[in-house]
Every structure is written in C-alpha cells, then in structure tokens.
Design a protein around this motif. Structure first.
Motif, PDB file in Angstrom:
ATOM      1  N   GLY A 119     -77.687 -62.406 -47.113  1.00 57.51           N
ATOM      2  CA  GLY A 119     -78.612 -63.453 -47.532  1.00 57.51           C
ATOM      3  C   GLY A 119     -79.731 -62.929 -48.396  1.00 57.51           C
ATOM      4  N   GLU A 120     -80.236 -61.739 -48.053  1.00 58.85           N
ATOM      5  CA  GLU A 120     -81.339 -61.158 -48.817  1.00 58.85           C
ATOM      6  C   GLU A 120     -80.907 -60.696 -50.210  1.00 58.85           C
ATOM      7  OE1 GLU A 120     -84.455 -61.205 -48.007  1.00 58.85           O
ATOM      8  OE2 GLU A 120     -84.039 -62.179 -46.091  1.00 58.85           O
ATOM      9  N   LEU A 121     -79.623 -60.389 -50.384  1.00 53.88           N
ATOM     10  CA  LEU A 121     -79.132 -60.010 -51.717  1.00 53.88           C
ATOM     11  C   LEU A 121     -79.251 -61.161 -52.704  1.00 53.88           C
ATOM     12  CD1 LEU A 121     -75.851 -57.923 -51.207  1.00 53.88           C
ATOM     13  CD2 LEU A 121     -78.006 -57.152 -52.199  1.00 53.88           C
ATOM     14  N   TYR A 122     -79.189 -62.391 -52.175  1.00 52.50           N
ATOM     15  CA  TYR A 122     -79.198 -63.577 -53.034  1.00 52.50           C
ATOM     16  C   TYR A 122     -80.515 -64.346 -52.948  1.00 52.50           C
ATOM     17  CZ  TYR A 122     -74.193 -62.675 -53.299  1.00 52.50           C
ATOM     18  OH  TYR A 122     -72.968 -62.074 -53.508  1.00 52.50           O
ATOM     19  N   ALA A 123     -81.448 -63.833 -52.159  1.00 55.09           N
ATOM     20  CA  ALA A 123     -82.745 -64.488 -52.029  1.00 55.09           C
ATOM     21  C   ALA A 123     -83.535 -64.356 -53.330  1.00 55.09           C
ATOM     22  CB  ALA A 123     -83.525 -63.868 -50.872  1.00 55.09           C
ATOM     23  N   PRO A 124     -84.519 -65.227 -53.577  1.00 54.05           N
ATOM     24  CA  PRO A 124     -85.338 -65.114 -54.795  1.00 54.05           C
ATOM     25  C   PRO A 124     -85.994 -63.746 -54.885  1.00 54.05           C
ATOM     26  CG  PRO A 124     -85.737 -67.215 -53.705  1.00 54.05           C
ATOM     27  CD  PRO A 124     -84.888 -66.402 -52.767  1.00 54.05           C
TER      28      PRO A 124
ATOM     29  N   SER B 245     -90.861 -69.671 -43.359  1.00 55.70           N
ATOM     30  CA  SER B 245     -90.972 -69.484 -41.913  1.00 55.70           C
ATOM     31  C   SER B 245     -89.976 -70.356 -41.178  1.00 55.70           C
ATOM     32  CB  SER B 245     -92.382 -69.838 -41.454  1.00 55.70           C
ATOM     33  OG  SER B 245     -92.505 -69.705 -40.073  1.00 55.70           O
ATOM     34  N   GLY B 246     -89.231 -69.697 -40.304  1.00 57.68           N
ATOM     35  CA  GLY B 246     -88.270 -70.424 -39.480  1.00 57.68           C
ATOM     36  C   GLY B 246     -86.907 -70.575 -40.067  1.00 57.68           C
ATOM     37  N   GLU B 247     -86.703 -70.198 -41.345  1.00 58.29           N
ATOM     38  CA  GLU B 247     -85.387 -70.343 -41.962  1.00 58.29           C
ATOM     39  C   GLU B 247     -84.463 -69.232 -41.482  1.00 58.29           C
ATOM     40  OE1 GLU B 247     -83.556 -69.971 -46.415  1.00 58.29           O
ATOM     41  OE2 GLU B 247     -85.350 -71.164 -46.134  1.00 58.29           O
ATOM     42  N   ALA B 248     -83.268 -69.598 -41.084  1.00 57.75           N
ATOM     43  CA  ALA B 248     -82.314 -68.606 -40.560  1.00 57.75           C
ATOM     44  C   ALA B 248     -81.818 -67.703 -41.665  1.00 57.75           C
ATOM     45  CB  ALA B 248     -81.118 -69.307 -39.906  1.00 57.75           C
ATOM     46  N   LYS B 249     -81.642 -66.407 -41.328  1.00 58.49           N
ATOM     47  CA  LYS B 249     -81.123 -65.441 -42.287  1.00 58.49           C
ATOM     48  C   LYS B 249     -79.639 -65.265 -42.107  1.00 58.49           C
ATOM     49  CE  LYS B 249     -85.284 -62.596 -42.718  1.00 58.49           C
ATOM     50  NZ  LYS B 249     -85.802 -61.222 -42.607  1.00 58.49           N
ATOM     51  N   SER B 250     -78.976 -64.793 -43.154  1.00 56.54           N
ATOM     52  CA  SER B 250     -77.573 -64.457 -43.046  1.00 56.54           C
ATOM     53  C   SER B 250     -77.427 -63.193 -42.214  1.00 56.54           C
ATOM     54  CB  SER B 250     -76.974 -64.217 -44.434  1.00 56.54           C
ATOM     55  OG  SER B 250     -77.094 -65.370 -45.230  1.00 56.54           O
ATOM     56  N   THR B 251     -76.306 -63.041 -41.577  1.00 52.64           N
ATOM     57  CA  THR B 251     -76.064 -61.867 -40.760  1.00 52.64           C
ATOM     58  C   THR B 251     -75.703 -60.675 -41.626  1.00 52.64           C
ATOM     59  OG1 THR B 251     -73.748 -62.485 -40.534  1.00 52.64           O
ATOM     60  CG2 THR B 251     -75.246 -63.245 -38.820  1.00 52.64           C
TER      61      THR B 251
END
Length: 488
Positions: free
Chosen positions: A390-395, A480-486
């Motif tokens: 998820g963080e690879l594709y985050a802004p 805040s509160g948004e679920a992250k990818s595993t």
C-alpha cells in the motif's frame, strides 16, 4: 487506493491484459516456470549476440578465450538477473515501482525516466540491426530490391511488435511459448551447419598479456556479465505474473536458464564463425555460412527483434505509468512504438548516425549497475524482502518510503561516477580516465555496482529510517484510521 483490476477472471481467460502497475492479484498470476523460460529465451535470441560473440575474435582473443569470458560472465550476469526476478515473484509488483523502496516515491522517477527513454532507442536499434541480414537472406531466395525491402520489413516488424506489446503480457507469453520451440530447432540446424562448413580455429593467436586482459574485460562488459545486467530493469515486470505457488528455486532456475542458454549459444556461434575468417559483419556471416538455409534463417532473423522488442516496449509502458502518467498502458506502448519508428527511419537514412547512436546507447547503460547495487542492498539486506504494498502506491507526501530517499539518490550518483571512471566504450568523451590509465580495462559494471551498494549500506542507516518515520507520521496525520495494505 484499490489495487484490484476490473476483471476477476483468471489471467488466461482475460485475453487483453488490462493490468497497469498495480500488484497482480493471485487469481491472475498464472504464468508457469516454462512460460518464464520461453519469455527470456525469446528476449535473448537476438542476432546482435552473433556480432558480440565475434567481437572477441576481432579484439584479438582466441575462440577458447572468448568462450571462457562469455560463459563466466553470463554465469554471473544470469545469476544477478535470476535474483532480480525473485523480487517480482515475491511481490507481484513491476521493477520500476519497486524502485520506490530505495529511491523514494518521487526519487524513483529518475531511473523510471531512463527506462522510458532508452527502450525506444533499443527497439529501433534491435530492428535496424537485422534488416541487412534479412535482405541478404531474401536475396539468396531470389527476392531483390534492398532499399524498398528494408522499409517494408521494418514497417511489418514494427507494427507486429508494437501490437503484441500493446496487447500485454498474455500476448507476449503466447508468442514466446509457441514460436520459441521452432526457433530453437532452427538454431540447432544452424549450429550443426556452422560447425560443419566453417574451419573453426579454437586456439587462434590469443595471448595472455595486458592487452589481452583489457580485451577480455571489454568483452565481459559487452556480452558477459554486462549483458545480464542490462536486463535487470525488466526482470520483475514478468515474474510478477508467475504462479505464487512456484518455489523461488523454480523461478530462479527458469529465468537464469532463459538468460544464460541463448546468450552463450549465439555468442559461441558468432565467435566460432568469426574464428574461421568470416568476419564480424552480420550480413556476411549469414551469406557465407547459412546461405543454403535462407528461409529458416530469415524466420530466425525476423523473430529475433520481435521477441526482444515486445519485452522492451511493454516494460517501457510500465515505467511510464510508474511516473504517475495516467494514460492506458496500451496507449503508451503505441506511442513508444511510434517514437522508435521515427528513430529507425533516421537509421535507415544514415548508417553512420545509426552506428553512432548505437554506441551512445551502449555507453548509457552504465547507469544500470549502480541502480542494481542500491536496489539489491535495499531489498534483500535492509528490508529482507518485506514490502508494504500500500505504501508503494501511496501519495509521495504521505508514503512511508518518503518523497525522495536521499541515501539512495546519493549512492546512485556515487556509483555512476565510479562506473564511468572504469568505462571503456567507443565514444571518446565517455571513456573513463581510470579505464584509459589501465590500458583499456573496463570494470564499469563492477565498480558501479559495488560503489553504489556499499555507499547505500552505509548511508541508509544514517538517514533512511528518519525519512520513513517522517512519511509514516504524515500519513497518520492526514489519513487517520485508514487501513493499510499488508506486507509481503
């Protein structure tokens, strides 16, 4: 951000590949180890390897010395390539997106941009280099008209390869799977014919002096380890489709052999023919040795650039998407093909320009070994292969991997300088001073990779974690509160 493609059907039922740079879900990962082998074997059945194999003879090496350099170099190069292929299999993510780990969300745009621009030149070069060979084979069959034939062949090849690449991975897989067994059969016949008709000189006049060592290092960079390194930027783009249940050993073995076997085979064939006095000119090699097999050789020659360029064009489109360009992947593939066609047209207008451009492209590959050094250390040593998708594709502003990873960027710059210092190419202004001082010894692939990787291992602990912690705090503040990818 949703990373699921629109269709939930298995990949082999989709036909057209609608995937962009999002992680490929398990249901769509249907490529077998055999598929991976055929894809990479096809990508490396390139007639240019005949010429590069003959280069050893032209540099004054004996056939045995040439063979030793090619085998040892490709053992190393194919091993590195197989390791990079494991990244795609483990994550389902293309190579230039994985760059965001080591270079940051926006910092990764630098290698991605290089990977967008360079393939267009390679597509033109790979297509141009077979035109003389194809015309020579057709003339053996009684078909004449070299200038018109060149343009006709170039147009047909370019349209076909752009069409396959635009269709996507599924079309590439099918093309390689069904054409490569036939091509390998032709190669067997060509090899038998070459060893039967050519008076091969195994020992030749090769020596063991400093000049010979310098020639061996140059050959090592051209078609030894340097050849495998040039493919590292493409590796994960295809293994991301490999079945998740495949073992790492299966993925590594299939991709290693797909790189090693055709490269060594063709290089040996070119060197063996050149040792008999046939020279290194591609058309001359075809006419002098394989004239009686004009039709099979023509099939091989036309297949070569297509099998290579469909891989290159597809990856160039993925790299464009990694730059956050929002166009459909197939559209970018077509645009890449159009630009490559314009470059090819310039080649056909001026052979001198083509040779100069080709030399320039070879010199620019110097950036890949430093990039590889940083990427290897980051993925396997620092992160242990653990990636938060998820963080690879985050802004860029909120990704935990940071906007720019300055440890990666600085290490990359150090590696590029180190590689240039020991580069010995054909363009005078790009020859490194240490390579000239050492009498032409080319260790650019080694110095670039080691300097960049070692620098990153030292610099990342100093500033990398701070960048990632800053990105994590920023994300927590805005999402805040948004679920992250595993992680994977």
């Amino acid at each position: 951000m949703s990373t699921e493609p629109q269709s939930a059907l298995p990949e082999h039922q989709i036909g057209f590949d609608a995937h962009g740079i999002e992680p490929v879900p398990a249901a769509h990962r249907t490529s077998t180890a055999a598929d991976q082998f055929w894809i990479w074997t096809g990508a490396n059945i390139a007639p240019i390897n005949w010429v590069l194999g003959a280069l050893g003879i032209q540099l004054g090496l004996s056939l045995l010395q040439t063979l030793a350099v090619v085998v040892i170099g490709n053992l190393l190069g194919a091993t590195l390539f197989g390791v990079f292929c494991l990244m795609g299999h483990r994550t389902g993510v293309p190579q230039m997106v994985l760059c965001r780990l080591a270079f940051g969300r926006r910092g990764a745009g630098l290698p991605a941009l290089a990977q967008v621009l360079m393939p267009m030149g390679w597509v033109a070069t790979n297509t141009w280099i077979v035109l003389d060979l194809a015309v020579a084979a057709l003339e053996r069959m009684g078909v004449h008209g070299s200038t018109e034939l060149k343009y006709l062949i170039a147009a047909a090849v370019m349209v076909l390869q752009v069409g396959i690449a635009a269709w996507g991975f599924n079309a590439i897989r099918q093309f390689e799977r069904y054409t490569m067994p036939v091509i390998l059969a032709i190669m067997v016949l060509m090899t038998v014919l070459a060893f039967w008709r050519v008076d091969i000189v195994w020992h030749g006049t090769g020596t063991a002096d400093a000049k010979t060592f310098a020639a061996m290092t140059q050959l090592m960079t051209a078609i030894g380890i340097g050849w495998g390194i040039s493919w590292l930027v493409y590796a994960s783009d295809y293994t991301r489709f490999a079945k998740p249940q495949l073992s790492a050993r299966n993925v590594f073995g299939a991709t290693f052999l797909g790189m090693f076997v055709p490269t060594v085979w063709l290089a040996l064939l070119g060197a063996a023919i050149a040792s008999g006095g046939a020279g290194s000119d591609p058309a001359q090699l075809v006419v002098a040795t394989f004239g009686v097999m004009a039709l099979p050789v023509l099939i091989l020659l036309l297949h070569g650039p297509i099998a290579t360029n469909i891989v290159v064009i597809y990856s160039a489109a993925l790299s464009s998407l990694a730059l956050d360009i929002r166009w459909p992947r197939w559209t970018i593939s077509v645009i890449s093909g159009v630009i490559a066609s314009l470059i090819l047209y310039l080649f056909l207008q001026s052979g001198d320009f083509a040779h100069t451009f080709d030399s320039f492209m070879v010199a620019l590959v110097v950036w890949i070994s430093p990039w590889a050094g940083v990427t290897l250390v980051d993925f396997f040593m620092i992160r242990g292969g653990r990636v938060d998708l998820g963080e690879l594709y985050a802004p860029p502003e909120t990704s935990r991997y940071g906007n720019v990873n300055w440890a990666g960027m600085l290490s990359f710059a150090i590696g590029v300088v180190a590689a240039w210092l020991f580069q010995m190419g054909t363009i005078e202004v790009m020859k490194g001073p240490l390579a000239l001082w050492a009498g032409g010894v080319d260790l650019s692939w080694l110095t670039g990779m080691v300097a960049a990787g070692a620098s990153y291992a030292v610099l990342y602990p100093l500033c990398g974690p701070a960048i990632e912690n800053l990105g994590s705090r920023s994300k927590l503040g805005s999402l805040s509160g948004e679920a992250k990818s595993t992680s994977v």
